[in-house]
Design an enzyme around this catalytic site. Structure first.
Site, PDB file in Angstrom:
ATOM      1  N   GLU A  61      17.118 -12.455   4.549  1.00 45.37           N
ATOM      2  CA  GLU A  61      17.530 -12.660   3.271  1.00 45.37           C
ATOM      3  C   GLU A  61      17.803 -14.352   3.161  1.00 45.37           C
ATOM      4  O   GLU A  61      18.512 -14.734   4.020  1.00 45.37           O
ATOM      5  CB  GLU A  61      18.723 -12.011   3.094  1.00 45.37           C
ATOM      6  CG  GLU A  61      19.249 -12.201   1.620  1.00 45.37           C
ATOM      7  CD  GLU A  61      20.718 -11.327   1.274  1.00 45.37           C
ATOM      8  OE1 GLU A  61      20.957 -10.532   2.200  1.00 45.37           O
ATOM      9  OE2 GLU A  61      21.299 -11.283   0.200  1.00 45.37           O
ATOM     10  N   ARG A 296      22.552  -5.648  18.289  1.00 44.68           N
ATOM     11  CA  ARG A 296      22.275  -7.179  17.942  1.00 44.68           C
ATOM     12  C   ARG A 296      22.816  -8.050  19.402  1.00 44.68           C
ATOM     13  O   ARG A 296      23.410  -7.669  20.201  1.00 44.68           O
ATOM     14  CB  ARG A 296      23.156  -7.593  16.886  1.00 44.68           C
ATOM     15  CG  ARG A 296      24.689  -7.252  16.877  1.00 44.68           C
ATOM     16  CD  ARG A 296      25.181  -7.480  15.365  1.00 44.68           C
ATOM     17  NE  ARG A 296      25.211  -8.580  14.785  1.00 44.68           N
ATOM     18  CZ  ARG A 296      24.671  -8.800  13.573  1.00 44.68           C
ATOM     19  NH1 ARG A 296      23.975  -7.909  12.803  1.00 44.68           N
ATOM     20  NH2 ARG A 296      24.546  -9.890  13.159  1.00 44.68           N
ATOM     21  N   LYS A 306      27.333 -15.537   8.347  1.00 48.01           N
ATOM     22  CA  LYS A 306      26.879 -16.746   7.554  1.00 48.01           C
ATOM     23  C   LYS A 306      28.085 -17.419   6.862  1.00 48.01           C
ATOM     24  O   LYS A 306      27.890 -18.482   6.436  1.00 48.01           O
ATOM     25  CB  LYS A 306      26.053 -16.113   6.751  1.00 48.01           C
ATOM     26  CG  LYS A 306      24.609 -16.119   6.817  1.00 48.01           C
ATOM     27  CD  LYS A 306      23.672 -15.479   6.257  1.00 48.01           C
ATOM     28  CE  LYS A 306      22.408 -15.185   6.793  1.00 48.01           C
ATOM     29  NZ  LYS A 306      21.655 -13.997   6.000  1.00 48.01           N
TER      30      LYS A 306
END
Ligand code: ATP
Ligand code: MG
Length: 604
Positions: A61, A296, A306
């Site tokens: 994204e 992950r 982020k």
């Protein structure tokens, strides 16, 4: 210190390989058509059999900079595609109009390219934007409504939340759930045409309000949001939800294996539900993509959220998105980590369903392995102290310098040599001299008397690649600090000449001659946090910032470094690996970043 195996390990376990190999063996992927561009069932049916054996994708994204965790996903998707004769798409998942910016799109393209991956395959660019599929997503929504699989819900957000239930309580159906398809369709079109306020209603899938998987309790498909999209401007005032958009994007692109991280595991049921409905309605091509989840990458001593990265940039805790202390790919690149070292880390961290933490030192180990064979050596003095060789004129000659040679890459028979000179004054490291040496100290110390009044000679050491010297004394500043060290050359001990080793020394010093030393700004970077898991258990990561994560020193470099171009890396002997800063370094004004010391020094 956690250690990684020295030899190239057997490819670590990777359950995704087994899945792909099974799928290829069954042959069901071999009959897929791919029209060359993304599209619906009819579009692909008119195209040829797909020459790519599998299709994967990396779908960031564009709402921030990529970080080291993304590098793992990039490596995984691109390398699986390459390994099995497939293609990996780079797709911007830009369906959310609110947070996305061109700056991030550019940064992501740059980072993926830098890592060494390419979205060109068979002469076609496989760079895609999810926002190009908005028309299809809307058409699919109308089809779901017409088939009775979706409805417009006018409950308030609070009511919807309350009626969703929880793990122990089934949800309560919305009073709007049983509206007729024609009425839902009219409502959906009003939503699209801007007839209703933001948040007044949403389009929901009609699945099962009592499902034990809460994600199947009629998830939202579309919301009203008046926001300007970076790609489609003000064309739309309704936007698809991520969980609806993502499977459609995969299917339109003919993705076979949609690989994501574990937090999407509970979404898989909806992923399949929506694709099966749309395939049944003839809108999407079979076979449908399948979603697979892996754990992950978590690395100690960094944060990757982020939001937190942005906070550090905005509050000036770091000097921008490419600060060499950040785990962003832009920061790691500027710090001097190589694409190969990131690939090695990704590969060694394995691909599994079990999460875990990888120690940050694994990245440094990978970096050293990569650069050991590649980075030219040079000497550097980072905390300089002047050493004067008092008998230079007698032994070498007045106004003479002494040529020295050293291998660029030691340990290789074919290594090129580097050339520099020794002179009457050299810079040495301040820690290489002790006026009152501790026991076991093998570097420079002056002649002195022991406790019983017996004379001890000045110590004898070798200036690496140069001469053996003996310390004769020192000069002090008014404040008592050492201003200068004095020594004499011991004749006939020049490195590389017969008999040079006749005088035994315990210490070897690195140095740079004063007459041709290259002055440089050297940035000594260290970990940003003092805790292995800076944001664990709700801790404020700002409470464990390492105050010494950046130190800037003025050092002296061997003159062979003068030709270094920005981005070139070196091993400064005994100090570690350094890179000429990508941004601030210029040939006349050297600026180097320390990537990592030669050995793990971080105290646990
Ligand atoms: P964040 O949660 O930090 O905002 P994100 O995961 O939402 O990041 P995306 O742009 O959605 O960011 O991520 C793109 C892809 O990278 C996704 O497929 C995601 O699963 C993957 N990814 C993100 N972080 C990691 C990680 N730490 N390890 C492996 N893959 C990751
Ligand atoms: Mg995400």
């Amino acid at each position: 210190m956690s250690s990684a195996p020295k030899e190239e390990p057997v490819k670590p376990g990777n359950f995704l390989r087994s899945i792909i190999e099974r799928d290829l063996a069954e042959g069901k992927l071999a009959t897929r058509h791919f029209a060359g561009t993304p599209g619906d069932a009819a579009h692909h049916a008119a195209g040829p059999i797909d020459t790519a054996k599998i299709r994967t994708r990396f779908p960031p994204e564009p709402n921030g900079y990529l970080h080291i965790g993304h590098a793992k996903s990039i490596w995984l998707n691109f390398s699986l595609a390459a390994e099995y004769g497939g293609v990996c798409h780079l797709r911007f998942d830009d369906t959310n109009p609110e947070k996305e910016e061109q700056e991030y799109v550019d940064g992501i393209l740059d980072a993926v390219r830098w890592l060494g991956y390419d979205w060109q395959a068979h002469g076609t660019s496989h760079l895609y934007y999810a926002s190009h599929y908005f028309d299809f997503m809307y058409r699919a929504a109308e089809a779901l409504v017409e088939a009775g699989h979706a409805y417009v819900d006018e409950q308030s957000a609070d009511e919807m939340r309350a009626n969703r239930g929880d793990f122990n309580t089934p949800g309560t159906p919305s009073p709007f759930r049983d509206r007729a398809p024609a009425e839902n369709l009219a409502r959906l079109r009003e939503m699209r045409d801007g007839k209703h306020a933001d948040g007044a209603m949403v389009l929901r899938a009609k699945i099962d309000m009592a499902s034990p998987n809460i994600n199947l309790r009629d998830p939202a498909l579309y919301r009203i949001k008046r926001a300007t999209h970076h790609n489609t401007g003000d064309t739309w005032c309704i936007y698809p939800m991520y969980t609806y958009a993502h499977p459609l994007e995969d299917a339109l692109e003919g993705i076979t294996h949609s690989i994501c991280t574990l937090e999407f595991e509970d979404q898989r049921a909806f992923y399949d539900w929506v694709l099966e409905r749309l395939a049944d309605l003839g809108l999407l091509a079979q076979p449908l993509p399948k979603q697979y989840e892996f754990a992950r990458l978590n690395l100690t001593y960094i944060v990757t959220s982020k939001r937190k990265l942005r906070q550090m940039v905005e509050e000036g805790i770091v000097d921008g998105w490419d600060d060499p202390r950040l785990p962003t790919l832009a920061g790691l690149r500027r710090r001097g980590y190589t694409p190969e070292s990131l690939r090695l880390l990704a590969e060694r961290s394995g691909v599994s369903k079990a999460g875990g933490w990888i120690d940050y030192s694994s990245l440094d180990i990978a970096l050293r392995e990569d650069l050991d064979a590649k980075a030219p050596r040079a000497m550097a003095v980072l905390d300089p102290l002047k050493l004067v060789l008092s008998n230079w004129n007698e032994v070498i000659g007045k106004e003479q310098t002494l040529p020295c040679t050293a291998p660029l890459l030691p340990g290789r028979d074919d290594s090129a040599q580097r050339q520099f000179t020794l002179g009457p004054e050299v810079w040495i490291e301040r820690e290489d001299f002790m006026e009152e040496p501790l026991k076991g100290y093998h570097r420079l110390s002056p002649p002195r008397f022991d406790g019983k009044g017996a004379r001890i000679d000045g110590s004898i050491v070798r200036l690496k690649y140069g001469y053996v010297i003996q310390c004769t004394g020192l000069k002090k500043n008014f404040d008592g600090t050492v201003a200068e060290v004095q020594a004499k050359l011991i004749p006939d001990t020049r490195s590389g000449t017969p008999g040079a080793n006749a005088v035994k020394t315990k210490g070897v010093l690195t140095w740079v001659a004063v007459h041709d030393a290259l002055p440089a700004e050297v940035r000594l970077y260290d970990r940003l946090f003092t805790e292995a898991q800076p944001d664990a258990a709700g801790r404020d990561f700002k409470s464990c910032l390492n105050p010494d994560s950046k130190k800037i020193v003025s050092g002296w470099l061997e003159p062979t470094v003068a030709a270094a171009e920005a981005g070139h890396s070196f091993q400064f002997e005994r100090h570690g690996y350094f890179v000429a800063d990508r941004i601030d370094h210029a040939p006349g004004r050297p600026v180097f970043n320390r990537i990592t010391p030669l050995k793990e020094t971080w105290a646990k």
